[in-house]
Structure formats: structure tokens, C-alpha cells
Design a protein around this motif. Structure first.
Motif, PDB file in Angstrom:
ATOM      1  N   LEU A  65      65.251   1.928 130.315  1.00 10.35           N
ATOM      2  CA  LEU A  65      64.168   2.666 129.535  1.00 10.35           C
ATOM      3  C   LEU A  65      63.168   2.307 129.802  1.00 10.35           C
ATOM      4  O   LEU A  65      62.908   1.369 129.570  1.00 10.35           O
ATOM      5  CB  LEU A  65      64.400   2.905 127.940  1.00 10.35           C
ATOM      6  CG  LEU A  65      64.348   1.401 127.298  1.00 10.35           C
ATOM      7  CD1 LEU A  65      64.635   1.877 125.502  1.00 10.35           C
ATOM      8  CD2 LEU A  65      65.954   0.809 127.452  1.00 10.35           C
ATOM      9  N   SER A  66      62.017   2.917 129.252  1.00 14.54           N
ATOM     10  CA  SER A  66      60.627   3.084 129.449  1.00 14.54           C
ATOM     11  C   SER A  66      59.636   3.381 128.667  1.00 14.54           C
ATOM     12  O   SER A  66      59.761   4.617 128.296  1.00 14.54           O
ATOM     13  CB  SER A  66      60.056   3.119 131.077  1.00 14.54           C
ATOM     14  OG  SER A  66      60.259   4.347 130.414  1.00 14.54           O
ATOM     15  N   LEU A  67      58.713   2.442 127.999  1.00 18.75           N
ATOM     16  CA  LEU A  67      57.513   2.769 126.553  1.00 18.75           C
ATOM     17  C   LEU A  67      56.166   2.920 127.555  1.00 18.75           C
ATOM     18  O   LEU A  67      55.475   2.500 128.715  1.00 18.75           O
ATOM     19  CB  LEU A  67      57.520   2.035 126.261  1.00 18.75           C
ATOM     20  CG  LEU A  67      56.248   1.479 125.104  1.00 18.75           C
ATOM     21  CD1 LEU A  67      56.908   3.389 124.482  1.00 18.75           C
ATOM     22  CD2 LEU A  67      56.122   0.506 124.119  1.00 18.75           C
ATOM     23  N   HIS A  68      55.570   4.650 127.067  1.00 20.03           N
ATOM     24  CA  HIS A  68      54.335   5.216 127.571  1.00 20.03           C
ATOM     25  C   HIS A  68      53.566   4.725 126.853  1.00 20.03           C
ATOM     26  O   HIS A  68      53.611   5.262 125.827  1.00 20.03           O
ATOM     27  CB  HIS A  68      55.263   6.209 128.683  1.00 20.03           C
ATOM     28  CG  HIS A  68      55.416   6.083 130.110  1.00 20.03           C
ATOM     29  ND1 HIS A  68      55.538   7.433 131.067  1.00 20.03           N
ATOM     30  CD2 HIS A  68      56.488   4.776 130.101  1.00 20.03           C
ATOM     31  CE1 HIS A  68      56.284   6.765 132.224  1.00 20.03           C
ATOM     32  NE2 HIS A  68      56.938   5.973 132.123  1.00 20.03           N
ATOM     33  N   ILE A  69      52.141   4.174 127.357  1.00 20.02           N
ATOM     34  CA  ILE A  69      51.128   4.202 126.209  1.00 20.02           C
ATOM     35  C   ILE A  69      50.356   4.920 126.845  1.00 20.02           C
ATOM     36  O   ILE A  69      49.216   4.353 128.033  1.00 20.02           O
ATOM     37  CB  ILE A  69      50.909   3.243 125.589  1.00 20.02           C
ATOM     38  CG1 ILE A  69      52.115   1.817 125.084  1.00 20.02           C
ATOM     39  CG2 ILE A  69      49.943   3.236 124.378  1.00 20.02           C
ATOM     40  CD1 ILE A  69      51.454   0.361 124.237  1.00 20.02           C
ATOM     41  N   VAL A  70      49.916   6.315 126.415  1.00 18.22           N
ATOM     42  CA  VAL A  70      48.499   6.576 127.025  1.00 18.22           C
ATOM     43  C   VAL A  70      47.369   7.680 125.699  1.00 18.22           C
ATOM     44  O   VAL A  70      48.078   8.069 125.253  1.00 18.22           O
ATOM     45  CB  VAL A  70      49.459   7.872 128.252  1.00 18.22           C
ATOM     46  CG1 VAL A  70      47.883   8.683 128.913  1.00 18.22           C
ATOM     47  CG2 VAL A  70      49.786   7.448 128.628  1.00 18.22           C
ATOM     48  N   PRO A  71      46.294   7.348 125.572  1.00 14.15           N
ATOM     49  CA  PRO A  71      45.531   6.189 127.001  1.00 14.15           C
ATOM     50  C   PRO A  71      46.253   5.128 125.903  1.00 14.15           C
ATOM     51  O   PRO A  71      46.064   4.620 125.479  1.00 14.15           O
ATOM     52  CB  PRO A  71      43.854   6.275 126.536  1.00 14.15           C
ATOM     53  CG  PRO A  71      43.635   7.602 125.256  1.00 14.15           C
ATOM     54  CD  PRO A  71      45.271   7.399 124.837  1.00 14.15           C
ATOM     55  N   LEU A 117      51.554  -7.609 131.764  1.00 17.12           N
ATOM     56  CA  LEU A 117      51.297  -6.626 132.097  1.00 17.12           C
ATOM     57  C   LEU A 117      50.053  -6.367 131.868  1.00 17.12           C
ATOM     58  O   LEU A 117      49.033  -6.331 130.579  1.00 17.12           O
ATOM     59  CB  LEU A 117      51.874  -5.444 131.579  1.00 17.12           C
ATOM     60  CG  LEU A 117      51.033  -3.881 132.105  1.00 17.12           C
ATOM     61  CD1 LEU A 117      51.739  -3.458 133.567  1.00 17.12           C
ATOM     62  CD2 LEU A 117      52.332  -2.828 131.626  1.00 17.12           C
ATOM     63  N   SER A 118      48.611  -6.163 132.659  1.00 11.89           N
ATOM     64  CA  SER A 118      47.619  -5.671 132.963  1.00 11.89           C
ATOM     65  C   SER A 118      47.578  -4.225 133.037  1.00 11.89           C
ATOM     66  O   SER A 118      47.708  -3.963 134.121  1.00 11.89           O
ATOM     67  CB  SER A 118      46.604  -6.662 132.932  1.00 11.89           C
ATOM     68  OG  SER A 118      46.866  -8.250 132.747  1.00 11.89           O
ATOM     69  N   VAL A 119      46.210  -3.874 132.218  1.00 10.41           N
ATOM     70  CA  VAL A 119      46.217  -1.818 132.285  1.00 10.41           C
ATOM     71  C   VAL A 119      44.293  -2.335 131.173  1.00 10.41           C
ATOM     72  O   VAL A 119      43.982  -2.951 130.333  1.00 10.41           O
ATOM     73  CB  VAL A 119      46.279  -1.081 131.507  1.00 10.41           C
ATOM     74  CG1 VAL A 119      46.452  -0.163 131.983  1.00 10.41           C
ATOM     75  CG2 VAL A 119      48.664  -1.139 131.878  1.00 10.41           C
ATOM     76  N   GLN A 120      43.745  -1.180 132.163  1.00  7.94           N
ATOM     77  CA  GLN A 120      42.536  -0.218 131.913  1.00  7.94           C
ATOM     78  C   GLN A 120      42.666  -0.051 130.899  1.00  7.94           C
ATOM     79  O   GLN A 120      43.745   0.549 130.908  1.00  7.94           O
ATOM     80  CB  GLN A 120      41.687  -0.286 133.223  1.00  7.94           C
ATOM     81  CG  GLN A 120      41.230  -1.359 133.746  1.00  7.94           C
ATOM     82  CD  GLN A 120      39.807  -2.178 133.227  1.00  7.94           C
ATOM     83  OE1 GLN A 120      40.103  -3.586 133.763  1.00  7.94           O
ATOM     84  NE2 GLN A 120      38.936  -1.666 132.765  1.00  7.94           N
ATOM     85  N   GLU A 121      41.434   0.255 130.049  1.00  5.12           N
ATOM     86  CA  GLU A 121      41.510   0.925 128.822  1.00  5.12           C
ATOM     87  C   GLU A 121      41.396   2.648 129.534  1.00  5.12           C
ATOM     88  O   GLU A 121      40.708   2.884 130.388  1.00  5.12           O
ATOM     89  CB  GLU A 121      40.750   0.248 127.816  1.00  5.12           C
ATOM     90  CG  GLU A 121      39.384   1.272 126.758  1.00  5.12           C
ATOM     91  CD  GLU A 121      39.006   0.399 125.902  1.00  5.12           C
ATOM     92  OE1 GLU A 121      37.995  -0.113 126.505  1.00  5.12           O
ATOM     93  OE2 GLU A 121      38.298   1.616 124.816  1.00  5.12           O
ATOM     94  N   GLY A 122      42.454   3.162 128.452  1.00  5.95           N
ATOM     95  CA  GLY A 122      42.294   4.534 128.755  1.00  5.95           C
ATOM     96  C   GLY A 122      43.434   4.900 129.848  1.00  5.95           C
ATOM     97  O   GLY A 122      43.768   5.973 129.824  1.00  5.95           O
ATOM     98  N   ARG A 123      43.831   3.708 130.452  1.00  6.63           N
ATOM     99  CA  ARG A 123      44.588   4.171 131.682  1.00  6.63           C
ATOM    100  C   ARG A 123      45.999   4.168 131.068  1.00  6.63           C
ATOM    101  O   ARG A 123      46.224   3.731 129.504  1.00  6.63           O
ATOM    102  CB  ARG A 123      44.982   3.562 132.411  1.00  6.63           C
ATOM    103  CG  ARG A 123      43.484   2.922 133.221  1.00  6.63           C
ATOM    104  CD  ARG A 123      43.334   4.493 133.663  1.00  6.63           C
ATOM    105  NE  ARG A 123      43.513   4.410 134.996  1.00  6.63           N
ATOM    106  CZ  ARG A 123      43.775   4.300 136.667  1.00  6.63           C
ATOM    107  NH1 ARG A 123      42.282   3.608 136.151  1.00  6.63           N
ATOM    108  NH2 ARG A 123      44.417   4.463 137.568  1.00  6.63           N
TER     109      ARG A 123
END
Lengths: 113, 115
Positions: free
Chosen positions: B73-79, B11-17
Motif C-alpha cells: 500500500l502507498s500513501l500519496h500526499i498532493v500537494p 523521504l524529502s520532497v519539495q513543497e507543492g510536489r
């Protein structure tokens, strides 16, 4: 407070040889589990030791054996090494009964040639 | 039989998202779920956990959600931050007949946070 320590960190063996990996659990922990992590895979459960007895075992052949000592440290022995035994071997410790957090060591990287 | 599955290998995500990592399981007897993070050349380190009697647990930027009916289950990382780039493992535990708990891990999701 030392965490889980494993030795050696890296080792190279040839097919047919035997290897012993060592693990000291985190202070206060009395249960030790061993996992095999092949490249690109998740940790696969090998076995668990509690009160110096093997309590649980995963789908690994009898070539994999272990021991737990009175001070809770543990050894993993693998006999008749195969190329497919090449992997990162992780030791994890926790406190006996009750669901709680496993603490992992940095692992022992075994390469079988 | 893989009882704990992470179907997204990367998975690739932009910083802050927001980063969302997913995990599915098949055994309804699992009663405790954990997320671990692993950097190269290090052992997995504990991140966050949730008991099967809860549906959400939050710790700073990390939140784990549990949907028992869906066995998901899911893990959310914000930001998300570049330092979050690592392999994330989902794990589940169940009480065995020997009285100890057995932990089963998924195959992992490699998260890359782009600066």
C-alpha cells in the motif's frame, strides 16, 4: 471530548525498579492497547485489554503486566527494569469489536538509568 | 518477524510536489490498513485508512492505494506542504481468535517537505 490521556509524561527510573504507567481511554472506547516505541522504531504491540481481560499479547516478557478497570482505564506495569526498557510507551484506545481507528495518547517517556 | 515493513526510513520532497510513502506487508489475513502521522513529543494521529475490499481511498490531499496481490500500500500526499513534515507509520489489523483486532505497525518513514 477528551482523547486518550496518559500519565506520567516523563519519568526516570533505575535498573531493577518497577514502574506503573496509567491510561484513560477516549470517551466511548472500551478497548485499550499498549505499545512500546523505541528510538527510531515503530510502535511494538505489548498487549490489549478488553472487558478487563488481557485479550492479546505481543512478544514481551512477563515483566510486563497490565490491568483494565471497570471504567475502561488501564495500567501498564513493568518490573525489574532493564536499560533496554527505555522507550516511549503509548496507550491507544478503540471501540471493542470490529476493525476501527486506534486513538493514541501522547505517551509516557521512560528512561532507565 | 516484521509483518509490516516501511523500507524507506526517510523521504524529502519539495513543497507543492507529490509525496509517496510505501508500505509492504506479508500477512494476507490483514483486512484493514491505516496511516498515522507523528510529530515529536506527540502520540501518533490517525490520517487515513482503507479496507481490504477496496483499492483506493481519498481524503482531501491524502490518498491511500492498496494492491492486495502485491501486498503493498502507498500513501500519496498532493500537494505536499511543510506542515506535512512528520514521521508516517503504516499499520495493519487482523481479527484474532479472541474476537478483537490486533494492530501491527511499520517502522515509519520520516517525511521532510522543503519550502
Amino acid at each position: 471530548d477528551a482523547g486518550v490521556t496518559q500519565s506520567p509524561t516523563h519519568l526516570i527510573k533505575t535498573r531493577g525498579q518497577q514502574v506503573t504507567l496509567r491510561c484513560s481511554p477516549k470517551s466511548g472506547h472500551d478497548t485499550v492497547s499498549w505499545y512500546q516505541q523505541a528510538l527510531g522504531q515503530g510502535p511494538q504491540f505489548i498487549f490489549q485489554y478488553y472487558e478487563e481481560e488481557e485479550r492479546q499479547r505481543g512478544n514481551f516478557p512477563d515483566r510486563f503486566s497490565g490491568h483494565q478497570f471497570p471504567n475502561y482505564s488501564s495500567e501498564l506495569n513493568v518490573n525489574a527494569l532493564l536499560l533496554g526498557d527505555s522507550a516511549l510507551y503509548l496507550c491507544a484506545s478503540n471501540w471493542g469489536s470490529g476493525a476501527n481507528v486506534l486513538t493514541f495518547g501522547a505517551g509516557s517517556r521512560l528512561t532507565v538509568l | 518477524d516484521q509483518q509490516v515493513k516501511q523500507n524507506s526510513p526517510s523521504l524529502s520532497v519539495q513543497e507543492g510536489r507529490i509525496s509517496i510513502l510505501n508500505c509492504d506487508y506479508t500477512n494476507s489475513m490483514f483486512d484493514y490498513f491505516l496511516w498515522y502521522k507523528k510529530y515529536p513529543a506527540e502520540g501518533p494521529t490517525f490520517l487515513i485508512s482503507i479496507s481490504s475490499i477496496k483499492d483506493k481511498n481519498e481524503d482531501g490531499r491524502f490518498t491511500v492505494f492498496l494492491n492486495k496481490s502485491a501486498k503493498h500500500l502507498s500513501l500519496h500526499i498532493v500537494p505536499s506542504q511543510p506542515g506535512d513534515s512528520a514521521v508516517y507509520f503504516c499499520a495493519a489489523s487482523l481479527l484474532t481468535t479472541s474476537g478483537t483486532y490486533k494492530y501491527i505497525f511499520g517502522t515509519g518513514t520520516r517525511l521532510k517537505v522543503l519550502a
